[in-house]
Design a protein around this motif. Structure first.
Motif, PDB file in Angstrom:
ATOM      1  N   PRO A 108       0.873  -1.314  -0.087  1.00 38.76           N
ATOM      2  CA  PRO A 108       0.062   0.022  -0.002  1.00 38.76           C
ATOM      3  C   PRO A 108       0.646   1.104   0.024  1.00 38.76           C
ATOM      4  O   PRO A 108       2.035   1.215   0.165  1.00 38.76           O
ATOM      5  N   ARG A 109       0.337   2.326  -0.093  1.00 40.15           N
ATOM      6  CA  ARG A 109       1.127   3.452  -0.134  1.00 40.15           C
ATOM      7  C   ARG A 109       1.711   4.012   1.079  1.00 40.15           C
ATOM      8  O   ARG A 109       2.816   4.406   1.090  1.00 40.15           O
ATOM      9  N   SER A 110       1.163   3.581   2.035  1.00 42.19           N
ATOM     10  CA  SER A 110       1.638   3.747   3.368  1.00 42.19           C
ATOM     11  C   SER A 110       2.711   2.858   3.521  1.00 42.19           C
ATOM     12  O   SER A 110       3.958   3.349   3.971  1.00 42.19           O
ATOM     13  N   GLY A 111       2.915   1.718   3.074  1.00 41.46           N
ATOM     14  CA  GLY A 111       4.062   0.872   3.121  1.00 41.46           C
ATOM     15  C   GLY A 111       5.337   1.527   2.181  1.00 41.46           C
ATOM     16  O   GLY A 111       6.360   1.221   2.448  1.00 41.46           O
ATOM     17  N   LEU A 112       4.723   1.824   1.067  1.00 45.02           N
ATOM     18  CA  LEU A 112       5.835   2.498   0.111  1.00 45.02           C
ATOM     19  C   LEU A 112       6.644   3.838   0.901  1.00 45.02           C
ATOM     20  O   LEU A 112       7.705   3.927   0.772  1.00 45.02           O
ATOM     21  N   LEU A 113       5.578   4.699   1.407  1.00 43.21           N
ATOM     22  CA  LEU A 113       6.346   5.796   2.235  1.00 43.21           C
ATOM     23  C   LEU A 113       7.161   5.317   3.200  1.00 43.21           C
ATOM     24  O   LEU A 113       8.267   5.905   3.514  1.00 43.21           O
ATOM     25  N   LEU A 114       6.573   4.455   4.097  1.00 41.63           N
ATOM     26  CA  LEU A 114       7.634   3.738   5.150  1.00 41.63           C
ATOM     27  C   LEU A 114       8.863   3.066   4.515  1.00 41.63           C
ATOM     28  O   LEU A 114      10.033   3.383   5.210  1.00 41.63           O
ATOM     29  N   GLY A 115       8.621   2.470   3.364  1.00 39.07           N
ATOM     30  CA  GLY A 115       9.823   1.889   2.810  1.00 39.07           C
ATOM     31  C   GLY A 115      10.854   2.838   2.581  1.00 39.07           C
ATOM     32  O   GLY A 115      12.122   2.818   2.727  1.00 39.07           O
ATOM     33  N   LYS A 116      10.459   3.971   1.855  1.00 38.58           N
ATOM     34  CA  LYS A 116      11.195   5.041   1.412  1.00 38.58           C
ATOM     35  C   LYS A 116      11.962   5.898   2.479  1.00 38.58           C
ATOM     36  O   LYS A 116      13.101   6.229   2.709  1.00 38.58           O
ATOM     37  N   ALA A 117      10.992   5.898   3.590  1.00 40.92           N
ATOM     38  CA  ALA A 117      11.592   6.898   5.096  1.00 40.92           C
ATOM     39  C   ALA A 117      12.796   5.611   5.540  1.00 40.92           C
ATOM     40  O   ALA A 117      13.806   6.277   5.881  1.00 40.92           O
ATOM     41  N   MET A 118      12.632   4.525   5.636  1.00 38.14           N
ATOM     42  CA  MET A 118      13.689   3.466   6.194  1.00 38.14           C
ATOM     43  C   MET A 118      14.898   3.500   5.314  1.00 38.14           C
ATOM     44  O   MET A 118      16.036   3.496   5.630  1.00 38.14           O
ATOM     45  N   SER A 119      14.576   3.567   3.866  1.00 34.17           N
ATOM     46  CA  SER A 119      15.860   3.593   3.207  1.00 34.17           C
ATOM     47  C   SER A 119      16.654   4.853   3.328  1.00 34.17           C
ATOM     48  O   SER A 119      17.860   4.755   3.281  1.00 34.17           O
ATOM     49  N   VAL A 120      16.152   6.079   3.306  1.00 36.83           N
ATOM     50  CA  VAL A 120      16.373   7.385   3.566  1.00 36.83           C
ATOM     51  C   VAL A 120      17.270   7.182   4.664  1.00 36.83           C
ATOM     52  O   VAL A 120      18.614   7.578   4.950  1.00 36.83           O
ATOM     53  N   LEU A 121      16.721   6.876   5.878  1.00 42.92           N
ATOM     54  CA  LEU A 121      17.381   6.919   7.092  1.00 42.92           C
ATOM     55  C   LEU A 121      18.602   6.049   7.163  1.00 42.92           C
ATOM     56  O   LEU A 121      19.657   6.154   7.730  1.00 42.92           O
ATOM     57  N   ALA A 122      18.326   4.684   6.780  1.00 37.91           N
ATOM     58  CA  ALA A 122      19.318   3.780   6.634  1.00 37.91           C
ATOM     59  C   ALA A 122      20.648   4.328   5.879  1.00 37.91           C
ATOM     60  O   ALA A 122      21.891   4.267   6.497  1.00 37.91           O
ATOM     61  N   ILE A 123      20.418   5.060   4.773  1.00 33.44           N
ATOM     62  CA  ILE A 123      21.672   5.607   4.174  1.00 33.44           C
ATOM     63  C   ILE A 123      22.209   6.719   4.795  1.00 33.44           C
ATOM     64  O   ILE A 123      23.666   6.736   4.879  1.00 33.44           O
ATOM     65  N   GLU A 124      21.413   7.466   5.423  1.00 31.17           N
ATOM     66  CA  GLU A 124      22.053   8.596   5.996  1.00 31.17           C
ATOM     67  C   GLU A 124      22.661   8.066   7.530  1.00 31.17           C
ATOM     68  O   GLU A 124      23.955   8.790   7.739  1.00 31.17           O
ATOM     69  N   VAL A 125      22.311   7.200   8.085  1.00 34.02           N
ATOM     70  CA  VAL A 125      23.289   6.407   9.164  1.00 34.02           C
ATOM     71  C   VAL A 125      24.726   6.243   8.657  1.00 34.02           C
ATOM     72  O   VAL A 125      25.503   6.478   9.195  1.00 34.02           O
ATOM     73  N   GLY A 126      24.718   5.515   7.391  1.00 36.30           N
ATOM     74  CA  GLY A 126      25.848   5.079   6.928  1.00 36.30           C
ATOM     75  C   GLY A 126      26.738   6.298   6.411  1.00 36.30           C
ATOM     76  O   GLY A 126      28.021   6.497   6.938  1.00 36.30           O
ATOM     77  N   GLN A 127      26.133   7.325   5.758  1.00 37.34           N
ATOM     78  CA  GLN A 127      26.831   8.465   5.586  1.00 37.34           C
ATOM     79  C   GLN A 127      27.360   9.257   6.862  1.00 37.34           C
ATOM     80  O   GLN A 127      28.601   9.784   6.749  1.00 37.34           O
ATOM     81  N   LEU A 128      26.573   9.607   7.886  1.00 33.78           N
ATOM     82  CA  LEU A 128      26.981  10.259   9.051  1.00 33.78           C
ATOM     83  C   LEU A 128      27.889   9.435   9.826  1.00 33.78           C
ATOM     84  O   LEU A 128      29.183  10.041  10.284  1.00 33.78           O
ATOM     85  N   ALA A 129      27.933   8.082   9.667  1.00 34.43           N
ATOM     86  CA  ALA A 129      29.096   7.307  10.336  1.00 34.43           C
ATOM     87  C   ALA A 129      30.654   7.538   9.747  1.00 34.43           C
ATOM     88  O   ALA A 129      31.343   8.226  10.202  1.00 34.43           O
ATOM     89  N   VAL A 130      30.311   7.672   8.244  1.00 31.11           N
ATOM     90  CA  VAL A 130      31.545   7.732   7.458  1.00 31.11           C
ATOM     91  C   VAL A 130      32.274   9.210   7.741  1.00 31.11           C
ATOM     92  O   VAL A 130      33.361   9.342   8.279  1.00 31.11           O
ATOM     93  N   ILE A 131      31.115  10.226   7.765  1.00 27.79           N
ATOM     94  CA  ILE A 131      31.759  11.696   7.946  1.00 27.79           C
ATOM     95  C   ILE A 131      32.170  11.834   9.302  1.00 27.79           C
ATOM     96  O   ILE A 131      33.260  12.393   9.559  1.00 27.79           O
ATOM     97  N   ALA A 132      31.423  11.338  10.227  1.00 31.88           N
ATOM     98  CA  ALA A 132      31.942  11.565  11.616  1.00 31.88           C
ATOM     99  C   ALA A 132      33.238  10.762  11.903  1.00 31.88           C
ATOM    100  O   ALA A 132      34.102  11.423  12.483  1.00 31.88           O
ATOM    101  N   VAL A 133      33.610   9.470  11.471  1.00 32.56           N
ATOM    102  CA  VAL A 133      34.813   8.939  11.571  1.00 32.56           C
ATOM    103  C   VAL A 133      36.035   9.538  11.038  1.00 32.56           C
ATOM    104  O   VAL A 133      36.994   9.840  11.405  1.00 32.56           O
ATOM    105  N   VAL A 134      35.683  10.378   9.557  1.00 31.02           N
ATOM    106  CA  VAL A 134      36.728  10.952   8.843  1.00 31.02           C
ATOM    107  C   VAL A 134      36.986  12.172   9.923  1.00 31.02           C
ATOM    108  O   VAL A 134      38.070  12.960   9.779  1.00 31.02           O
TER     109      VAL A 134
END
Lengths: 262, 310
Positions: A108-134
């Motif tokens: 459903p559209r709610s699942g699509l939106l939830l999936g997009k949110a999780m994908s964005v947050l997961a990528i951000e966690v990775g980005q923030l970790a790399v940037i913080a370490v550097v």
């Protein structure tokens, strides 16, 4: 011939598991895409390393350069993923009929939106970790303690929501090529003129109220304040959160009204 | 799995307008469970629009639609898992790999078919890791077909499932449709290939300008009026009106392509001699002259005065 039976046995998976599958799919597609990786991680890291090593070519105001710079680069990473990448990916999903096809799937559209949110947050966690370490390797010493850390998380979540709502607004209203161009343009404009890397106080007096009302200014200045331990009063943090929430509200309302699925 | 005994799809008086344009204009369909139903018509007849309303992707302007007894708009969440959909084109991320897409669609369903078996069945094994944008048109079609059936639906809508396929791939797609029916899946497909409708369908709806102009089993449609056709080939541009004038009123004469003529109507031996006499008067010896069995193409031509594939 294989022993496939097509005997009907329909059913859908639980919402959370469909959303997770969707998030994994979107994250894989973004990470596979060279241009997306460039703006998600390569450009922020270049700016972090280059900005830290460039002396005082650009005025970052008072405080140690790396301590001022790193929170701005974190904000830039959030901007790239929650706005630029999301807008481009979603606009092309519209163009290629993916959104239409998913409209006839069990997701459903709610699942699509939830999936997009999780994908964005997961990528951000990775980005923030790399940037913080550097950043830490370059000598970044965040101060601000627990209050600063909590404020940073809140700002990143609300900032992500604000940028994502604006990204979806763009993706749902214009052609994919136009969304691609506009999303990249906004990224560059906010990077240079939106108080992402340069503190609000370094802008001309007349511009300061404007840039601090931009979502980029509110997020980046909020993170700079939180992670340098300045202006950590509840009032200050709430001020940035209110600005971001207002952008989210405007973006969400307009997106719901205007989003076209095909 | 059935929760009601009615037809799999019931469409009544469906109207869909896009602004000024009426795409579907009072369409009625009834699809029996377990059947293969073909919606046959030329491009722009309203086939895709009608099917998209059934899939819940479009709102009807007027009329009623029930799919498996449910309203595709208001009961979409209950309906979607039970229905497989193949859109006419697109529907995939450009960078997604073929097998990856199937695994993703499978992950939305509770009891999906094994990806590997479906890949083998549809001959997608050699391109399982190829990104969608690099697949050939035929591979994209077969992938979309696989994605439509992987969730083990009760009902599948296939919008032009074989357009752009080479004969071998078309044969494989037809086999798949026959196996779906054998296993109890209801299939609704749109097509503008007559042989596809004749080969696969138990029920055919011929539609044009958004409404049904004929319906029935393919054999009934081609036999009902027991009208065959006379086909002859001669130089292009003959005055077909003058031939029609020598024939009874219910006969139609058309130049279906340059130099190929078709006479349709209640044929008798006299019709054949009238055609031969007309040719003789013009001093023409035709390159070919034959009486042909009526096909769905003729049915369409008679009903609309136009060729299906124009």
């Amino acid at each position: 011939m294989t022993a496939v039976t097509f005997e009907p046995k329909p059913g859908r998976r639980p919402l959370a598991s469909m959303a997770l599958a969707h998030a994994a799919m979107e994250a894989r597609l973004i990470l596979r895409n060279g241009e997306q990786l460039l703006i998600a991680i390569v450009i922020p890291l270049l700016l972090l390393v280059g900005g830290a090593e460039s002396g005082n070519v650009v005025d970052l105001g008072s405080g140690r350069r790396i301590d001022v710079l790193t929170p701005g680069v974190l904000a830039l990473a959030v901007l790239s993923t929650s706005f630029t990448s999301l807008a481009i990916a979603t606009a092309f999903e519209r163009r290629y009929g993916v959104l239409k096809r998913l409209g006839a799937s069990p997701l459903p559209r709610s699942g699509l939106l939830l999936g997009k949110a999780m994908s964005v947050l997961a990528i951000e966690v990775g980005q923030l970790a790399v940037i913080a370490v550097v950043g830490l390797a370059l000598g970044w010493r965040p101060s601000g303690g627990l209050a600063g850390a909590v404020a940073s998380v809140v700002l990143i979540v609300v900032g992500t929501a604000a940028f994502a709502s604006l990204g979806l607004l763009l993706a749902g209203t214009v052609r994919a090529e136009a969304a691609l161009a506009a999303a990249n343009l906004v990224y560059v404009v906010l990077l240079t003129a939106g108080a992402v890397l340069i503190p609000v106080k370094s802008y001309p007096d007349a511009m300061q109220p404007i840039v601090s009302m931009l979502p980029s200014g509110a997020l980046a200045q909020g993170l700079r304040d939180a992670l340098t331990g300045t202006n950590l009063g509840v009032g200050h943090v709430i001020g940035h959160v209110v600005v971001l929430t207002a952008w989210f509200a405007v973006g969400a309302v307009l997106t719901v009204r205007t989003f076209s699925w095909d | 799995m059935t929760d009601h005994a009615g037809p799999a799809v019931a469409v009544d008086d469906l109207v869909v307008r896009y602004g000024e344009r009426t795409a579907v204009d009072g369409l009625g369909l009834s699809v029996e469970r377990g059947s293969v139903t073909a919606i046959l018509g030329p491009n722009g007849a309203g086939k895709t629009t009608a099917v998209e309303v059934c899939e819940g992707l479009r709102r009807p302007t007027a009329g009623s639609v029930r799919v498996l007894g449910l309203d595709p708009q208001t009961q979409h969440a209950r309906l979607a898992p039970r229905v497989g959909v193949m859109l006419q084109n697109g529907g995939a991320w450009s960078g997604v790999r073929a097998e990856e897409l199937l695994r993703y669609v499978a992950s939305l369903h509770a009891h999906p078919l094994p990806v590997s078996q479906l890949v083998e069945l549809l001959g997608l094994g050699s391109c399982g890791r190829t990104p969608y944008r690099r697949l050939s048109g035929g591979q994209q079609q077969r992938l979309a077909l696989a994605a439509a059936v992987i969730g083990r639906p009760e009902l599948v809508f296939l919008d032009e499932p074989t357009s752009g396929l080479d004969p071998q791939a078309r044969r494989a797609a037809w086999d798949l449709v026959e196996r779906l029916r054998a296993d109890g899946v209801t299939v609704v497909l749109t097509t503008h290939y007559l042989e596809e409708a004749e080969q696969l369908a138990t029920q055919v709806y011929v539609i044009d300008h958004g409404r049904v102009i004929a319906q029935g089993a393919p054999a009934d449609l081609t036999a009902s009026r027991s009208r065959n056709s006379i086909r002859f080939e001669a130089k292009p541009g003959l005055d077909v009106a003058s031939l029609a004038a020598t024939l009874p009123d219910d006969h139609a004469v058309t130049e279906v392509e340059p130099g190929v003529y078709r006479v349709v109507g209640q044929l008798t031996p006299h019709t054949l001699s009238a055609v031969a006499e007309w040719l003789a008067r013009l001093g023409i010896l035709p390159d070919a002259l034959a009486v042909e069995r009526r096909t769905l193409e003729d049915v369409f031509l008679e009903l609309t005065g136009r060729e299906l594939r124009t």
